[in-house]
Design a protein around this motif. Structure first.
Motif, short mmCIF file in Angstrom:
data_model
loop_
_atom_site.label_atom_id
_atom_site.label_comp_id
_atom_site.label_asym_id
_atom_site.label_seq_id
_atom_site.Cartn_x
_atom_site.Cartn_y
_atom_site.Cartn_z
N LYS A 53 -11.07 -20.86 4.41
CA LYS A 53 -11.90 -20.88 5.62
C LYS A 53 -13.20 -21.63 5.37
O LYS A 53 -13.66 -22.41 6.22
CB LYS A 53 -12.19 -19.45 6.08
CG LYS A 53 -13.03 -19.37 7.34
CD LYS A 53 -13.29 -17.92 7.75
CE LYS A 53 -14.17 -17.85 8.99
NZ LYS A 53 -14.45 -16.45 9.38
N GLY B 207 -10.25 -24.78 6.53
CA GLY B 207 -8.86 -24.45 6.84
C GLY B 207 -7.96 -24.60 5.63
O GLY B 207 -8.39 -25.00 4.55
N ASN C 83 -8.67 -21.68 11.18
CA ASN C 83 -7.87 -22.86 10.83
C ASN C 83 -7.08 -22.66 9.53
O ASN C 83 -6.66 -23.62 8.90
CB ASN C 83 -8.72 -24.13 10.73
CG ASN C 83 -7.88 -25.40 10.87
OD1 ASN C 83 -6.90 -25.43 11.60
ND2 ASN C 83 -8.26 -26.44 10.14
N ARG D 45 -3.63 -21.39 8.32
CA ARG D 45 -2.30 -21.09 8.84
C ARG D 45 -1.52 -20.28 7.82
O ARG D 45 -1.64 -20.51 6.61
CB ARG D 45 -1.55 -22.39 9.15
CG ARG D 45 -2.23 -23.23 10.22
CD ARG D 45 -1.46 -24.51 10.53
NE ARG D 45 -1.44 -25.43 9.40
CZ ARG D 45 -0.36 -25.73 8.68
NH1 ARG D 45 0.80 -25.16 8.96
NH2 ARG D 45 -0.43 -26.58 7.67
N SER E 271 0.61 -28.87 11.45
CA SER E 271 -0.72 -28.38 11.83
C SER E 271 -0.72 -27.42 13.01
O SER E 271 -1.68 -26.68 13.22
CB SER E 271 -1.65 -29.55 12.13
OG SER E 271 -1.11 -30.37 13.17
N ASN F 80 2.22 -21.86 12.99
CA ASN F 80 1.45 -20.74 12.46
C ASN F 80 2.16 -19.43 12.79
O ASN F 80 2.69 -19.26 13.88
CB ASN F 80 0.05 -20.75 13.06
CG ASN F 80 -0.93 -19.86 12.33
OD1 ASN F 80 -0.70 -19.49 11.17
ND2 ASN F 80 -2.01 -19.50 12.99
#
Length: 262
Positions: free
Chosen positions: A126, A130, A173, A175, A233, A236
């Motif tokens: 984080k 991400g 962000n 995943r 991207s 998730n």
């Protein structure tokens, strides 16, 4: 170079899916912290070269997992990918043959291990804007018939953990996804492969799936590469099944449908 300059941790990297993933990630430009409880992880790192750092680690032990994450930050400056791949099968003993101690150990490695990976890796990711956490689950976690009781329960729990983690990391962000391999030749499944070959029944391996074969570790590694890269991207909280089609249907006998040829 789909992972150019990315920093990745892979557990269970001493053989099988973990080793195949490590070699593929390295070819795609990643820097690697490779871990395994077995010394074979050093061989994996040696095959790759200076981009890979081997570390002996118990993936179900919090201090070991925390040390892996700190090592990635200290050695390479951060962390972008964590492939929580380490796992144990526990054999095929029935519910009535297994002990609470059997369950505790299988759940410790297969379910608590990925929980620890998420807990310690996500904050660092984080802070970098991400990242991608990938957990090796199994088709045994989707329905019964593909593994022992504790193993199957641990993988079902892991799939749910991935979904839960994806929601709790909303806005970060970071995943979190799972891979659900079908029968694949690894250190864990080698006894089944060896037994079939010794009996002259190698052609029966994987015969219940539509592709009529078992998988290769490199095929699972390709799925891990997709989930690790920016190409996924918008993926998730997902359990990506890589099983030759086994889980799309209950196994059946072609004769029951009046089908004699493709």
């Amino acid at each position: 170079m789909r992972l150019a300059n990315k920093i990745a941790i892979i557990t269970g990297a001493g053989s099988g899916i973990g080793r195949a993933t490590a070699e593929l990630f390295a070819r795609q430009g990643a820097y690697l912290i490779l871990s395994d409880i077995a010394e074979a992880v050093e061989e994996t790192a040696a095959r790759i070269g200076p981009a890979a750092v081997p570390m002996r680690c118990d993936a179900g032990k919090e201090e070991d997992v925390a040390h892996l994450v700190r090592s990635a930050a200290a050695r390479f400056g951060g962390l972008d990918i964590f492939h929580a791949n380490a796992g144990i099968s526990g054999g095929l003993a029935s519910i009535f043959e297994q002990t609470p101690e059997d369950w505790q150990e299988i759940l410790r490695v297969n379910l608590i291990g990925p929980f620890l990976a998420i807990k310690h890796a996500a904050p660092l990711m984080k802070d970098r804007g991400g990242g991608s956490i990938i957990c090796t689950a199994s088709v045994a976690g989707l329905r019964a018939g593909a593994g022992g009781p504790a193993y199957s329960a641990s993988k079902a729990g892991l799939i749910n953990l991935v979904q839960l983690a994806a929601t709790q990391l909303a806005g970060s962000n970071v995943r979190v996804n799972a891979i659900c391999p079908g029968l694949t030749e690894t250190g864990m499944t080698r006894p089944f492969y060896d037994h079939a070959r010794a009996k002259g029944h190698e052609d029966r391996l994987g015969h219940l799936n539509p592709l009529k074969r078992g998988g290769e570790p490199e095929e699972i590694a390709q799925a891990a590469l997709f989930l690790a890269s920016s190409e996924s991207s918008y993926v998730n909280g997902h359990a990506l099944v890589v099983d030759g089609g086994l889980s799309v249907s209950h196994p059946y006998n072609k004769q029951d449908w009046g089908v004699t040829s493709a």
